[in-house]
Design an enzyme around this catalytic site. Structure first.
Site, PDB file in Angstrom:
ATOM      1  N   ARG A  51       6.536  82.759  -2.305  1.00  0.00           N
ATOM      2  CA  ARG A  51       5.842  81.966  -3.315  1.00  0.00           C
ATOM      3  C   ARG A  51       6.258  80.516  -3.133  1.00  0.00           C
ATOM      4  NH1 ARG A  51       9.913  80.037  -4.784  1.00  0.00           N
ATOM      5  NH2 ARG A  51       8.793  79.090  -6.497  1.00  0.00           N
ATOM      6  N   GLY A  52       5.641  79.638  -3.947  1.00  0.00           N
ATOM      7  CA  GLY A  52       5.859  78.206  -3.717  1.00  0.00           C
ATOM      8  C   GLY A  52       4.757  77.721  -2.782  1.00  0.00           C
ATOM      9  N   ALA A  53       4.139  76.590  -3.141  1.00  0.00           N
ATOM     10  CA  ALA A  53       2.931  76.147  -2.437  1.00  0.00           C
ATOM     11  C   ALA A  53       3.095  76.026  -0.906  1.00  0.00           C
ATOM     12  CB  ALA A  53       2.442  74.841  -3.056  1.00  0.00           C
ATOM     13  N   GLN A 199      11.638  81.994 -12.036  1.00  0.00           N
ATOM     14  CA  GLN A 199      11.939  81.397 -10.719  1.00  0.00           C
ATOM     15  C   GLN A 199      13.110  80.417 -10.802  1.00  0.00           C
ATOM     16  OE1 GLN A 199       8.897  81.689 -12.022  1.00  0.00           O
ATOM     17  NE2 GLN A 199       7.288  81.777 -10.491  1.00  0.00           N
ATOM     18  N   ASP A 240       1.742  72.412  -7.227  1.00  0.00           N
ATOM     19  CA  ASP A 240       0.896  73.307  -6.431  1.00  0.00           C
ATOM     20  C   ASP A 240      -0.377  72.625  -5.965  1.00  0.00           C
ATOM     21  OD1 ASP A 240       2.637  75.177  -8.119  1.00  0.00           O
ATOM     22  OD2 ASP A 240       1.825  76.395  -6.488  1.00  0.00           O
ATOM     23  N   ASN A 250       1.186  72.328 -11.850  1.00  0.00           N
ATOM     24  CA  ASN A 250       2.453  72.965 -11.464  1.00  0.00           C
ATOM     25  C   ASN A 250       2.712  74.125 -12.423  1.00  0.00           C
ATOM     26  OD1 ASN A 250       4.792  73.074  -9.733  1.00  0.00           O
ATOM     27  ND2 ASN A 250       6.004  72.355 -11.457  1.00  0.00           N
TER      28      ASN A 250
HETATM   29  O1  MRU Z   1       4.176  80.798  -8.990  1.00  0.00           O
HETATM   30  P1  MRU Z   1       5.074  80.120  -7.993  1.00  0.00           P
HETATM   31  O2  MRU Z   1       6.482  80.572  -8.058  1.00  0.00           O
HETATM   32  O3  MRU Z   1       4.497  80.171  -6.607  1.00  0.00           O
HETATM   33  O4  MRU Z   1       5.044  78.589  -8.447  1.00  0.00           O
HETATM   34  C1  MRU Z   1       5.745  77.652  -7.702  1.00  0.00           C
HETATM   35  C2  MRU Z   1       5.724  76.302  -8.298  1.00  0.00           C
HETATM   36  O5  MRU Z   1       5.181  76.079  -9.361  1.00  0.00           O
HETATM   37  C3  MRU Z   1       6.339  75.195  -7.503  1.00  0.00           C
HETATM   38  O6  MRU Z   1       6.785  74.168  -8.340  1.00  0.00           O
HETATM   39  C4  MRU Z   1       5.298  74.602  -6.525  1.00  0.00           C
HETATM   40  O7  MRU Z   1       4.671  75.599  -5.800  1.00  0.00           O
HETATM   41  C5  MRU Z   1       5.910  73.623  -5.613  1.00  0.00           C
HETATM   42  S1  MRU Z   1       6.945  74.378  -4.415  1.00  0.00           S
HETATM   43  C6  MRU Z   1       7.621  73.178  -3.453  1.00  0.00           C
END
Ligand code: MRU
Length: 356
Positions: A51-53, A199, A240, A250
């Site tokens: 996960r994470g963009a 997270q 994101d 986000n």
């Molecule tokens: O749902 P997730 O855990 O994928 O969400 C992640 C986030 O909101 C992060 O802040 C975003 O993806 C940036 S990661 C560098």
């Protein structure tokens, strides 16, 4: 970055297999999982094993590599690219990575296509590491400015996990923190728990611990009072999808933290690589906001006293629950965007000054 003193990336390719750290098992179990098919990649993104963009973008890129290994056929590849794009809707990095790969792969003859795909997926990962490192160095200047005025520990609040686990290495929001720590600046991080999937507590605190950075987990509702008490010097989050207008999507809860920061005159920065900028959408209301299963709210998972992972129901059985995964922080509440090219105002003009 490190886990148990050993250096890791979040994703790597080895003998026709993609390896990931299964983030649904952290912090209690460290498990490396193999992805062997494009379906494995789609499921890993949907179930948030990755996960994470930036990381889901990289996983999608390697998903296309796996698709070619499975069946070296252009129509299979096109279907795979759609499945990967549809696996999660909010982070633009997913579509960005798939489009970038497909530009290189469409129409290429079957003898060459795999080699090109592997090279491009690896380039996406290497580039992300480089960009995250630069984000860190650019964000470091902001921390250094604060450190000049305040001789004591700098308290930084972050939301969700925009750490190295959300990218390939370094992270976005955490990269300036890692760089400051390496330079000997005393930092302490307030880690928003980030319900419902935690997270912050499960991943950000875990990765900061592994790097020896002091941090304290707080509930998502605590940041406001800490800001009123002057105990937050700076907020840094990830994103994101950031529009060319500077509006930022986000993790759910980011907007409320930005409002509290604005009210208390605490600088609120958003860190992002250029792969997270959506140059096409004009209105933040058009950003697709993922709605996930309400069971992520009503059930909670953790270690019981016998060290076994258990999942338990915490809501009344008959109650309805709603699980929006992201929110939008309008540009006017964002002090600045920290990118690989420098720090700019969260506005069209600001972004244009860095990205011609
Ligand atoms: O749902 P997730 O855990 O994928 O969400 C992640 C986030 O909101 C992060 O802040 C975003 O993806 C940036 S990661 C560098």
């Amino acid at each position: 970055m490190h886990i148990n003193g050993k250096e890791f990336r979040t994703i790597w390719f080895e003998k026709d297999i993609v390896r990931i750290i299964d983030q649904t098992k952290l912090p209690h179990q460290f498990i490396i999982k193999d992805l062997k098919t494009v379906k494995d990649s789609v499921e890993a993104i949907k179930n948030m094993e990755v996960r994470g963009a930036p990381l889901i973008g990289a996983t999608a890129a390697y998903g296309l590599v796996l698709a070619i290994i499975e069946k070296n056929d252009q129509s299979f590849l096109k279907r795979a690219s759609q499945d990967l794009i549809n696996s999660r809707p909010t982070a633009i990095n997913l579509k960005w990575a798939v489009d970038r790969m497909m530009k290189k792969l469409l129409g290429v003859n079957s003898e060459e296509v795999l080699k090109i795909a592997i090279h491009e997926a690896k380039t996406i990962c290497d580039e992300d590491i480089d960009f995250c490192k630069r984000i860190g160095l650019n964000g470091l200047k902001i921390i250094e400015e604060i450190a000049k005025k305040k001789k004591k520990t700098i308290n930084i609040l972050t939301h969700c996990n925009a750490g190295w686990l959300a990218t390939i290495d370094w992270g976005t929001a955490t990269s300036p923190i890692y760089h400051a720590h390496k330079k000997g600046i005393k930092v302490h991080v307030w880690v928003d728990e980030t319900r419902p999937r935690n997270q912050g507590a499960n991943l950000t605190s875990y990765e900061l611990n592994e790097e020896g950075i002091p941090n304290t987990i707080i509930t998502d509702n605590t940041g406001g009072i800490l800001m009123q008490r002057g105990e937050v010097d700076l907020c840094i989050t990830g994103t994101d999808r950031t529009l060319s207008t500077g509006d930022v999507a986000n993790k759910i809860g980011t907007y409320l933290k930005a409002l509290a920061a604005h009210d208390n005159k605490v600088p609120f920065y958003v860190a992002l690589p250029s792969s997270t900028i959506d140059w096409n959408l004009k209105n933040f209301r058009d950003i697709p906001i993922e709605e996930r299963d309400s069971e992520e709210l009503s059930y909670i998972e953790g270690l019981d006293k016998n060290n076994e992972i258990k999942k338990v129901l915490i809501y009344p059985k008959k109650s309805k629950a709603m699980n929006l995964a992201f929110d939008i922080t309008p540009a006017k509440y964002v002090t600045g965007l920290i990118t690989e090219k420098g720090v700019c105002e969260a506005s069209r003009e600001g972004l244009k000054s860095l990205f011609k």
